[in-house]
Design a protein around this motif. Structure first.
Motif, PDB file in Angstrom:
ATOM      1  N   GLU A 104     -49.554  52.467  16.271  1.00  0.00           N
ATOM      2  CA  GLU A 104     -49.566  51.645  17.487  1.00  0.00           C
ATOM      3  C   GLU A 104     -49.196  52.494  18.697  1.00  0.00           C
ATOM      4  OE1 GLU A 104     -47.692  47.482  19.279  1.00  0.00           O
ATOM      5  OE2 GLU A 104     -47.143  48.186  17.260  1.00  0.00           O
ATOM      6  N   GLU A 145     -49.388  51.955  23.167  1.00  0.00           N
ATOM      7  CA  GLU A 145     -49.752  51.175  24.352  1.00  0.00           C
ATOM      8  C   GLU A 145     -50.297  49.793  23.985  1.00  0.00           C
ATOM      9  OE1 GLU A 145     -52.418  53.457  26.746  1.00  0.00           O
ATOM     10  OE2 GLU A 145     -51.005  55.121  27.001  1.00  0.00           O
ATOM     11  N   ARG A 202     -52.029  48.973  21.487  1.00  0.00           N
ATOM     12  CA  ARG A 202     -53.238  49.064  20.667  1.00  0.00           C
ATOM     13  C   ARG A 202     -52.854  49.555  19.274  1.00  0.00           C
ATOM     14  NH1 ARG A 202     -54.645  46.706  24.802  1.00  0.00           N
ATOM     15  NH2 ARG A 202     -56.316  47.380  26.198  1.00  0.00           N
ATOM     16  N   ASP A 262     -59.583  54.977  14.797  1.00  0.00           N
ATOM     17  CA  ASP A 262     -59.574  53.599  15.272  1.00  0.00           C
ATOM     18  C   ASP A 262     -58.724  53.470  16.538  1.00  0.00           C
ATOM     19  OD1 ASP A 262     -60.087  50.822  15.224  1.00  0.00           O
ATOM     20  OD2 ASP A 262     -58.377  50.424  13.917  1.00  0.00           O
ATOM     21  N   LEU A 263     -57.555  54.111  16.536  1.00  0.00           N
ATOM     22  CA  LEU A 263     -56.684  54.063  17.705  1.00  0.00           C
ATOM     23  C   LEU A 263     -57.352  54.698  18.915  1.00  0.00           C
ATOM     24  CD1 LEU A 263     -53.890  53.401  18.902  1.00  0.00           C
ATOM     25  CD2 LEU A 263     -53.161  55.693  18.162  1.00  0.00           C
ATOM     26  N   LYS A 320     -59.821  52.354  20.432  1.00  0.00           N
ATOM     27  CA  LYS A 320     -59.204  51.217  21.122  1.00  0.00           C
ATOM     28  C   LYS A 320     -58.513  51.631  22.420  1.00  0.00           C
ATOM     29  CE  LYS A 320     -58.726  48.114  17.171  1.00  0.00           C
ATOM     30  NZ  LYS A 320     -59.771  48.731  16.368  1.00  0.00           N
ATOM     31  N   LEU A 321     -57.991  52.855  22.471  1.00  0.00           N
ATOM     32  CA  LEU A 321     -57.354  53.329  23.691  1.00  0.00           C
ATOM     33  C   LEU A 321     -58.361  53.777  24.743  1.00  0.00           C
ATOM     34  CD1 LEU A 321     -54.394  55.427  22.211  1.00  0.00           C
ATOM     35  CD2 LEU A 321     -54.198  53.285  23.472  1.00  0.00           C
ATOM     36  N   PHE A 341     -62.704  48.467  21.937  1.00  0.00           N
ATOM     37  CA  PHE A 341     -61.865  47.487  22.600  1.00  0.00           C
ATOM     38  C   PHE A 341     -60.947  46.887  21.541  1.00  0.00           C
ATOM     39  CE2 PHE A 341     -66.102  45.822  21.721  1.00  0.00           C
ATOM     40  CZ  PHE A 341     -65.836  44.815  20.822  1.00  0.00           C
ATOM     41  N   PRO A 342     -59.877  46.217  21.937  1.00  0.00           N
ATOM     42  CA  PRO A 342     -58.919  45.707  20.954  1.00  0.00           C
ATOM     43  C   PRO A 342     -59.534  44.688  19.998  1.00  0.00           C
ATOM     44  CG  PRO A 342     -57.996  45.678  23.169  1.00  0.00           C
ATOM     45  CD  PRO A 342     -59.447  45.992  23.316  1.00  0.00           C
TER      46      PRO A 342
END
Length: 339
Positions: free
Chosen positions: A38, A40, A42, A100-101, A104-105, A338-339
């Motif tokens: 995890e 920020e 995300r 994946d992170l 999303k970031l 995106f999340p």
């Protein structure tokens, strides 16, 4: 340095819907390790499927992840990770969580970085080791479930040293229109391969995976096999390709063997560079593993991502199998920008 992260890793047991039998034994449940990173607000997720074949367990995978916590939480990236850990389920879980992170970031999907992926693809459905009659019935059941609306069915026949041709011919008779792959899981020797090769070719086997034990590949040098051969247990990382070329026609890429999507992409590129084909496989796993493997499958001639189909219960939002096609696990939103 990246903003401070939080790393979480845990194991969970997933019962199988039915026993899974291969040359090395039978399983009724699997233990998977899930990683979350995890940052920020995300969360990037990855999954490792420990393999007893490589001396792994959920406990050993968690033990490998533990000393990486500080570096990961302080911003370690995928390339640093690749250089810091050996290939395997632990590195796979971390690498895929970082992919994946990052998506999303950044708002840039994994597919935008690796190439387009389909919404659905043909996956092999495994026929586990049993009597020829039972294997034929399993094939008939799969054919009936898939119907005739979709593309040609792909079946993967697990084999040991017993009744090799009889089992294959029984499955072929039960599924005359299917594409067939056979997988010996390292259980043969050259004498057995020579004896059964013509029978397998007559049954229309399109690919034979790993007939010999890993490390015994030299015996295949110059061997004229009537069936294309794929290196599975012998193929882990891009550096393996140099000694596999000329012995095998394909490499079977599994993220848990390669230690993540990063190395799997490098292995696929190396294989193509010497004219070898690519097959994507998986361990018994959930759709979280399949979501990452999908990006290799999109580049592959053969795909075997039916791991989640063996589970009594997959993760919510997982892959769906309809009309002979595996539909992407979009509900997991893995690798989305995106999340």
């Amino acid at each position: 340095m990246s903003a401070r992260r939080a790393l979480r890793a845990e194991e969970a047991r997933f019962p199988l819907a039915r026993p899974f039998a291969i040359a090395r034994g039978t399983r009724v449940a699997i233990d998977l390790v899930t990683v979350e990173i995890e940052e920020e607000g995300r969360i990037g997720r990855g999954e490792g499927a420990p393999s007893a074949r490589y001396g792994e367990s959920a406990r050993s995978v968690l033990a490998q992840i533990a000393p990486m916590r500080e570096a990961i939480e302080n911003g370690m990236g995928r390339e640093e990770l690749r250089a810091s850990m050996v290939p395997g389920a632990a590195r796979n879980a971390l690498d895929c969580a970082l992919w994946d992170l990052e998506a999303k970031l950044s708002g840039v999907s994994v597919a935008a970085r690796t190439g387009p992926v389909p919404d659905a693809l043909v996956t092999a459905v495994t026929v586990g080791i049993d009597t020829p009659a039972a294997m034929a019935q399993r094939a008939r059941d799969v054919v009936a479930d898939c119907g005739e609306a979709g593309p040609a069915l792909l079946l993967k026949i697990k084999l040991d040293r017993e009744d090799v041709v009889e089992r294959v011919k029984a499955v072929r008779a039960a599924a005359p229109g299917a594409v067939l792959i056979a997988d010996a899981n390292e259980s043969w020797d050259m004498a057995l391969l020579g004896r059964v090769m013509d029978g397998l070719a007559e049954a229309g086997i399109a690919l034979l995976e790993q007939p010999l034990p890993a490390g015994g590949d030299a015996a295949l040098e110059g061997f004229a096999c009537a069936i294309p051969l794929a290196a599975d247990e012998s193929a882990h990382v891009a550096g393996d390709v140099a000694h596999l070329a000329g012995r095998y026609d394909y490499v079977t890429i599994k993220l848990d063997k390669s230690g993540g999507l990063s190395e799997a992409l490098a292995l696929a590129e190396a294989a193509r560079g010497v004219g070898m084909g690519v097959m994507t496989g998986c361990m018994l796993c959930s759709s979280l593993s399949v979501a990452a493997g999908w990006h290799i499958a999109a580049q592959s001639r053969f795909v075997d991502l039916d791991g989640p189909l063996w589970l009594a219960r997959d993760r919510d939002g997982g892959a769906l199998f309809r009309d002979g096609m595996l539909h992407a696990p979009v509900g997991l939103r893995w690798g989305y920008g995106f999340p």
